[in-house]
Design a protein around this motif. Structure first.
Motif, PDB file in Angstrom:
ATOM      1  N   GLU A   3       0.729  -1.347  -0.111  1.00 33.85           N
ATOM      2  CA  GLU A   3       0.168   0.153  -0.132  1.00 33.85           C
ATOM      3  C   GLU A   3       0.895   1.177  -0.009  1.00 33.85           C
ATOM      4  O   GLU A   3       0.485   2.167  -0.484  1.00 33.85           O
ATOM      5  N   ASN A   4       2.050   1.097   0.487  1.00 40.94           N
ATOM      6  CA  ASN A   4       2.805   2.377   0.537  1.00 40.94           C
ATOM      7  C   ASN A   4       4.178   2.256  -0.508  1.00 40.94           C
ATOM      8  O   ASN A   4       5.049   3.202  -0.158  1.00 40.94           O
ATOM      9  N   GLY A   5       4.039   1.006  -1.361  1.00 43.26           N
ATOM     10  CA  GLY A   5       5.073   1.125  -2.311  1.00 43.26           C
ATOM     11  C   GLY A   5       6.460   0.714  -1.677  1.00 43.26           C
ATOM     12  O   GLY A   5       7.311   0.884  -2.466  1.00 43.26           O
ATOM     13  N   LEU A   6       6.393   0.252  -0.506  1.00 37.52           N
ATOM     14  CA  LEU A   6       7.764  -0.324  -0.134  1.00 37.52           C
ATOM     15  C   LEU A   6       7.972  -1.486  -0.174  1.00 37.52           C
ATOM     16  O   LEU A   6       6.982  -2.289   0.501  1.00 37.52           O
ATOM     17  N   ARG A   7       9.050  -2.064  -0.331  1.00 38.47           N
ATOM     18  CA  ARG A   7       9.252  -3.576  -0.627  1.00 38.47           C
ATOM     19  C   ARG A   7      10.356  -3.655   0.576  1.00 38.47           C
ATOM     20  O   ARG A   7      11.214  -2.927   0.643  1.00 38.47           O
ATOM     21  N   GLN A   8      10.296  -5.043   1.183  1.00 37.62           N
ATOM     22  CA  GLN A   8      11.286  -5.187   2.168  1.00 37.62           C
ATOM     23  C   GLN A   8      12.652  -5.412   1.371  1.00 37.62           C
ATOM     24  O   GLN A   8      12.651  -6.373   0.614  1.00 37.62           O
TER      25      GLN A   8
END
Length: 65
Positions: A3-8
């Motif tokens: 949802e926030n466009g952050l990938r681990q």
């Protein structure tokens, strides 16, 4: 966190895969902390810096327990 466009980052995944205690501690964090740590790691330009940051975070979150 799609949802926030952050990938681990891969570096964080590798560290957490090797350290079960850190993995459980990371899973127990709220989404805000997770996003902050992921953002911090992703800001590093070099792979070595991202690995160093991932290891620092693993150690830090284990102390929180």
């Amino acid at each position: 966190d799609p949802e926030n466009g952050l990938r681990q980052p891969e570096e964080l995944e590798a560290v957490l895969d090797q350290d079960e205690i850190a993995n459980q501690a990371f899973a127990g964090l709220n989404d805000g902390y997770k996003r902050g740590y992921i953002y911090y790691i992703n800001q590093a330009k070099s792979v070595d810096s991202r690995i160093k940051r991932a290891l620092e975070i693993a150690a830090k979150i284990k102390l929180r327990e």
